[in-house]
Structure formats: C-alpha cells, structure tokens
Design an enzyme around this catalytic site. Structure first.
Site, short mmCIF file in Angstrom:
data_model
loop_
_atom_site.label_atom_id
_atom_site.label_comp_id
_atom_site.label_asym_id
_atom_site.label_seq_id
_atom_site.Cartn_x
_atom_site.Cartn_y
_atom_site.Cartn_z
N PRO A 35 10.02 9.96 -24.59
CG PRO A 35 11.33 8.37 -25.70
CD PRO A 35 11.41 9.68 -24.97
CG ASN A 109 7.01 8.42 -15.43
OD1 ASN A 109 6.63 7.41 -16.00
ND2 ASN A 109 6.32 9.54 -15.45
CG ASP A 111 10.68 11.41 -15.82
OD1 ASP A 111 10.37 11.80 -14.67
OD2 ASP A 111 9.82 11.14 -16.69
CG HIS A 128 8.36 0.68 -12.40
ND1 HIS A 128 7.62 0.75 -13.55
CD2 HIS A 128 7.66 -0.12 -11.56
CE1 HIS A 128 6.53 0.02 -13.42
NE2 HIS A 128 6.52 -0.51 -12.21
#
Length: 282
Positions: A35, A109, A111, A128
């Site tokens: 998400p 991101n 991920d 980040h």
C-alpha cells in the site's frame, strides 16, 4: 502524452541520455501489493485505525516509537521485504542498468524491490533508509537482521543486547536525518543527470521533494496526478497513468518490450523458486 514520450525514447535510443537519474516513491510498488501512504481508502495511513494511533504518521515518529514500539512492529511485519515481487517498473530500472545508462535511483521506498529486480546497491540511494540493517536507538549497537527477524516472528519487540534500548530497522522516521549518502550523492547526481524520471511520488516529503527542481535536463513524470512543478518547463513530459503502464509505453517506443517483459518474467520465477525452497525447508 505519447508523442512527447517518443522524444524521450529517441534520447535513450540515440545514446544521448547516458546518466539517467530516477526518483521514485510508493506509487511504483502499489501494483506489487504494497500500500502507498496517502491514498484515501487503500493507503497505509487510512488502514492504521486498528493500531489506535493518535495520528497516522505517529507510526513513523521516533518519540511515539519510544513509548509504543508495537505499532511500528505490527506494520513492519506486514511490509517486511521478501513477501513481494518487483513490478514491471522495477524491472525497467534494471533494464536501464543493463543498457548502461542508469546513473542512480533515489527511492523513498523501504521495500528494497529495486535491488530485488536487479539494480546493484551502488546505484541505489535509499533516501528514507531500509530494512537492510538495524540499530539500537540509544547506543547505536547493530543487531543482525536474522536476530531481529526471529524476535519479530516470535511476536516480541527487539531490545539491544548491550543497553536494553529499543532496536529498529534503519528506516528514517519523522524527526530523523536522512542517510549521509543521500546528501553526498544528490548534488553530484542532479548535476550530472541528462534525463530524469520521477515516478509514483506525491513529492510532499522534503528534502526528497526538492530533487526534481535541482536538475536542468529533461524531466519525465509517471504518476496518477501532476505533482511538484511539473509542466512549468518546456522540456517536461507528464504521463498521468500508473507506473507500469507508463513504463511499458516508453519501453515499446524504445523497442525494448521483449527484453523488459523477459526481465520481469524472471522475477516471477525467482519468487516461486523462493517459495518452493521455503516449502522444502519447512
């Protein structure tokens, strides 16, 4: 639109864009099932009500983390790398690298799908932070990822072996500094860039949001809505579509479709292979 994209493809095909800098956010990973943060119904913040937070962003607030680390760890468990397959867009980044034209990917991101898709770590700036390493927020002692993961899987909160302080992955929380590497490479890469692709980001979080303003080369935006100051410059190209669709269109114009789809297909085989190994171990 696509006529403007044809111009971008021409630059790539003619070898005139050899220092492509890509700046990406959560929108490049939504099709992987991760998400984004700010979408009203499906976003992460909209679905955190079960965590009973005082406000959505508290889950990434260092002060709140000290008081109630469970909120972040509930979320971390769902977002932890290894559960998601890279998208077509991620494979396109790896394709740019294979073509020898990718200078850097600046990503918001956490991920790590850029790396999973085949982009080498030295070409990525995790602006980040990421789940790649973990440190105590008090004394800075590092905890091995396997250790942290085992503690998380047991439903517990990781504490430092040395000082008993809270340990967290090296994800940048609100009120924390971005990694030094971001500040080292941002000025160099924005100066050297001869083509910039911005994708899947609301450009609302600074200093990341300032990056596209610092370049003087053509800029391309792949996003569902216009963001930042895109459209102000004559050389801007804005494609309002989801990132996978937009990047497939660019690949087609470059004559790279077969290569892109083959690279993306490979990520699926690796995913199922991983699952098979997991079953074998289980």
């Amino acid at each position: 639109g696509s006529s403007e994209l044809a111009g971008v493809a021409a630059l790539l095909k003619a070898g005139k864009a050899r220092n492509v800098v890509v700046m990406v956010g959560a929108g490049i990973s939504t099709s992987a099932g991760i998400p984004d943060f700010r979408s009203p119904k499906t976003g992460l913040y909209a679905n955190l009500s079960r965590l009973k937070l005082p406000y959505a962003e508290a889950v990434f607030d260092i002060g709140y983390f000290r008081r109630r680390p469970e909120a972040f760890y509930t979320l971390a468990d769902e977002l932890y790398p290894g559960k998601f397959r890279p998208t077509v867009f991620h494979s396109f980044l790896a394709l740019l690298e294979r073509k020898g034209v990718l200078r850097r990917v600046f990503t918001q991101n956490i991920d790590t799908l850029e790396h999973l898709a085949g982009v080498p770590e030295d070409k990525i700036v995790w602006a980040h932070g990421s789940f790649a390493a973990n440190h105590c927020i008090d004394c800075g002692t590092e905890m091995a990822t396997a250790t942290l993961k085992a503690i998380m899987d047991a439903g517990k909160i990781p504490h430092c072996a040395r000082c008993k302080g809270l340990v967290k992955p090296d994800i940048v929380f609100f009120g924390e500094n971005l990694p030094a590497r971001f500040f080292e490479l941002a000025p160099v890469d924005t100066r050297a860039a001869d083509l910039v692709i911005v994708a899947g980001t609301s450009l609302q979080v600074h200093p990341f949001a300032d990056l596209p303003n610092q370049v003087s080369c053509p800029r391309v935006l792949f996003n569902l809505e216009r963001v930042g100051d895109f459209g102000r410059r004559k050389t801007d190209v804005t494609v309002l579509a989801d990132c996978d669709t937009a990047v497939r269109e660019l690949a087609t114009l470059c004559g790279w479709t077969a290569e892109l789809e083959a690279m993306w297909a490979k990520t699926a085989m690796e995913e199922t292979k991983g699952e098979a190994e997991g079953e074998a171990e289980g």
